[in-house]
Design a protein around this motif. Structure first.
Motif, PDB file in Angstrom:
ATOM      1  N   TRP A 127     -45.580  21.326 -39.638  1.00 39.36           N
ATOM      2  CA  TRP A 127     -45.066  20.319 -40.701  1.00 39.36           C
ATOM      3  C   TRP A 127     -46.151  20.724 -41.606  1.00 39.36           C
ATOM      4  N   GLU A 128     -47.366  20.944 -41.506  1.00 39.05           N
ATOM      5  CA  GLU A 128     -48.125  21.395 -42.099  1.00 39.05           C
ATOM      6  C   GLU A 128     -47.897  22.841 -42.697  1.00 39.05           C
ATOM      7  N   LEU A 129     -46.787  24.009 -42.493  1.00 37.20           N
ATOM      8  CA  LEU A 129     -46.970  24.903 -42.596  1.00 37.20           C
ATOM      9  C   LEU A 129     -45.911  24.884 -43.328  1.00 37.20           C
ATOM     10  N   VAL A 130     -45.018  23.912 -43.392  1.00 37.94           N
ATOM     11  CA  VAL A 130     -43.288  24.105 -43.957  1.00 37.94           C
ATOM     12  C   VAL A 130     -44.020  23.169 -45.293  1.00 37.94           C
ATOM     13  N   LYS A 131     -44.440  22.214 -44.971  1.00 38.31           N
ATOM     14  CA  LYS A 131     -45.466  21.459 -46.052  1.00 38.31           C
ATOM     15  C   LYS A 131     -46.051  22.706 -47.516  1.00 38.31           C
ATOM     16  N   GLU A 132     -46.088  23.681 -47.157  1.00 34.92           N
ATOM     17  CA  GLU A 132     -47.233  24.881 -48.106  1.00 34.92           C
ATOM     18  C   GLU A 132     -46.347  26.471 -47.853  1.00 34.92           C
ATOM     19  N   CYS A 133     -45.310  26.041 -47.163  1.00 29.79           N
ATOM     20  CA  CYS A 133     -44.117  26.680 -47.865  1.00 29.79           C
ATOM     21  C   CYS A 133     -42.827  25.969 -48.597  1.00 29.79           C
ATOM     22  N   LYS A 134     -43.143  25.876 -50.102  1.00 27.19           N
ATOM     23  CA  LYS A 134     -42.058  25.768 -51.537  1.00 27.19           C
ATOM     24  C   LYS A 134     -41.203  26.468 -51.561  1.00 27.19           C
ATOM     25  N   MET A 152     -45.699  41.554 -44.222  1.00 30.58           N
ATOM     26  CA  MET A 152     -45.613  41.918 -43.124  1.00 30.58           C
ATOM     27  C   MET A 152     -44.783  42.113 -42.614  1.00 30.58           C
ATOM     28  N   GLY A 153     -43.452  41.055 -43.049  1.00 33.50           N
ATOM     29  CA  GLY A 153     -42.400  41.130 -43.210  1.00 33.50           C
ATOM     30  C   GLY A 153     -41.895  40.313 -41.390  1.00 33.50           C
ATOM     31  N   LEU A 154     -42.431  39.741 -41.862  1.00 33.44           N
ATOM     32  CA  LEU A 154     -42.442  38.637 -40.570  1.00 33.44           C
ATOM     33  C   LEU A 154     -41.382  37.538 -40.443  1.00 33.44           C
ATOM     34  N   GLY A 155     -40.524  37.199 -41.661  1.00 31.41           N
ATOM     35  CA  GLY A 155     -39.822  37.229 -41.814  1.00 31.41           C
ATOM     36  C   GLY A 155     -38.666  37.111 -40.641  1.00 31.41           C
ATOM     37  N   LYS A 156     -38.183  39.043 -40.655  1.00 31.64           N
ATOM     38  CA  LYS A 156     -37.581  39.319 -39.997  1.00 31.64           C
ATOM     39  C   LYS A 156     -37.771  39.532 -39.021  1.00 31.64           C
ATOM     40  N   LYS A 157     -38.595  40.014 -38.675  1.00 30.09           N
ATOM     41  CA  LYS A 157     -39.259  39.997 -36.972  1.00 30.09           C
ATOM     42  C   LYS A 157     -39.230  38.832 -36.112  1.00 30.09           C
ATOM     43  N   ILE A 214     -28.803  28.429 -47.897  1.00 30.88           N
ATOM     44  CA  ILE A 214     -29.571  28.633 -49.572  1.00 30.88           C
ATOM     45  C   ILE A 214     -28.608  28.255 -50.724  1.00 30.88           C
ATOM     46  N   THR A 215     -29.520  27.371 -51.669  1.00 32.07           N
ATOM     47  CA  THR A 215     -29.285  27.248 -53.036  1.00 32.07           C
ATOM     48  C   THR A 215     -29.333  28.360 -53.482  1.00 32.07           C
ATOM     49  N   ARG A 216     -28.477  28.723 -54.392  1.00 31.74           N
ATOM     50  CA  ARG A 216     -28.434  30.207 -54.729  1.00 31.74           C
ATOM     51  C   ARG A 216     -29.888  30.669 -55.705  1.00 31.74           C
ATOM     52  N   ASP A 217     -31.083  29.743 -56.269  1.00 31.53           N
ATOM     53  CA  ASP A 217     -31.990  29.962 -57.276  1.00 31.53           C
ATOM     54  C   ASP A 217     -32.920  30.507 -55.953  1.00 31.53           C
ATOM     55  N   ASN A 218     -33.100  29.748 -54.156  1.00 33.60           N
ATOM     56  CA  ASN A 218     -33.471  30.511 -53.461  1.00 33.60           C
ATOM     57  C   ASN A 218     -34.193  31.953 -53.727  1.00 33.60           C
ATOM     58  N   ALA A 219     -35.089  32.864 -54.325  1.00 31.98           N
ATOM     59  CA  ALA A 219     -34.526  34.064 -54.519  1.00 31.98           C
ATOM     60  C   ALA A 219     -35.515  35.002 -53.056  1.00 31.98           C
ATOM     61  N   ALA A 220     -36.262  34.474 -52.436  1.00 28.12           N
ATOM     62  CA  ALA A 220     -36.187  34.981 -51.653  1.00 28.12           C
ATOM     63  C   ALA A 220     -35.657  35.173 -50.140  1.00 28.12           C
ATOM     64  N   TRP A 248     -32.592  35.092 -50.191  1.00 27.14           N
ATOM     65  CA  TRP A 248     -31.318  35.804 -50.827  1.00 27.14           C
ATOM     66  C   TRP A 248     -32.104  37.263 -50.044  1.00 27.14           C
ATOM     67  N   ALA A 249     -33.154  37.460 -49.945  1.00 23.01           N
ATOM     68  CA  ALA A 249     -33.878  39.003 -50.210  1.00 23.01           C
ATOM     69  C   ALA A 249     -33.818  38.930 -48.132  1.00 23.01           C
ATOM     70  N   LEU A 250     -34.441  37.963 -47.908  1.00 21.41           N
ATOM     71  CA  LEU A 250     -34.889  38.148 -46.600  1.00 21.41           C
ATOM     72  C   LEU A 250     -33.446  37.712 -45.600  1.00 21.41           C
ATOM     73  N   PHE A 251     -32.725  37.465 -45.746  1.00 22.60           N
ATOM     74  CA  PHE A 251     -31.191  37.191 -45.287  1.00 22.60           C
ATOM     75  C   PHE A 251     -30.274  38.762 -45.203  1.00 22.60           C
ATOM     76  N   ARG A 252     -30.399  38.893 -46.930  1.00 22.04           N
ATOM     77  CA  ARG A 252     -29.863  40.127 -47.135  1.00 22.04           C
ATOM     78  C   ARG A 252     -30.193  41.374 -46.445  1.00 22.04           C
ATOM     79  N   GLY A 253     -32.021  41.151 -46.312  1.00 22.46           N
ATOM     80  CA  GLY A 253     -32.631  42.640 -45.744  1.00 22.46           C
ATOM     81  C   GLY A 253     -32.080  42.742 -44.051  1.00 22.46           C
ATOM     82  N   PHE A 254     -32.167  41.497 -43.578  1.00 25.16           N
ATOM     83  CA  PHE A 254     -31.676  41.543 -42.238  1.00 25.16           C
ATOM     84  C   PHE A 254     -30.948  41.677 -42.020  1.00 25.16           C
TER      85      PHE A 254
END
Length: 177
Positions: free
Chosen positions: A27-34, A93-98, A119-125, A127-133
């Motif tokens: 929960w704390e991690l998610v709060k940090e990740c706007k 570190m590429g952690l999301g993809k890992k 994903i909302t259209r404005d969430n570039a991070a 989109w990049a993660l899932f396209r790269g995956f």
């Protein structure tokens, strides 16, 4: 004091299934990740307990620095990924993809032929993660409006696009790794 980007990244976070006792840290991690939507701490606790086979945490020096929540969609051959969170301490570190790669190799996801997320259209991070995956696994990525601003969110939230990525067979996945 050095910035996180100045610290050499020689350590690798340990990926594992979450435990119910991880709920508060998640929960704390998610709060940090706007701009991730914050759920209740209880929601994250239930995810870590009831859906642990389709969720994953990344741990570094005893701290949770990564989280993917997901579940198999009932009556579908699809794994739905609800959230991906990576601490600032572990970015680059590429952690999301890992974490996604580790998750789709689990027995609980054997029947999944697609990975889906919104994903909302404005969430570039995201989109990049899932396209790269998708590129990494050789999967096709499609998207379409799914939960719309006016029909589902009463104008209070941007439209969420359903992203669908075809998943490789187990043998194809081993070749991709």
């Amino acid at each position: 004091m050095p910035k996180h980007s100045d610290i050499p990244r020689t350590r690798t976070p340990r990926l594992r299934k979450p435990e119910a006792t991880d709920g508060a840290a998640i929960w704390e991690l998610v709060k940090e990740c706007k701009p991730l939507d914050e759920n209740s701490m209880y929601c994250n606790l239930v995810q870590a307990d009831h859906f642990r086979d389709t969720c994953i945490v990344a741990e570094l020096d005893g701290d949770i620095v990564g989280w993917v929540s997901g579940h198999m969609i009932p009556d579908q051959d699809a794994l739905f990924v609800w959230q991906v969170a990576v601490s600032e301490k572990a970015r680059g570190m590429g952690l999301g993809k890992k974490m996604l790669l580790d998750l789709i190799e689990r027995d609980a996801c054997d029947d999944a032929k697609h990975l889906k997320t919104t994903i909302t259209r404005d969430n570039a991070a995201s989109w990049a993660l899932f396209r790269g995956f998708a590129r990494r696994i050789g999967g096709d990525l499609t998207d379409a409006p799914h939960f719309t601003r006016d029909d589902h969110f009463e104008g209070r939230h941007a439209t969420e696009h359903m992203v669908s990525i075809t998943l490789p067979t187990a043998s194809d996945l081993k070749r991709a790794a």
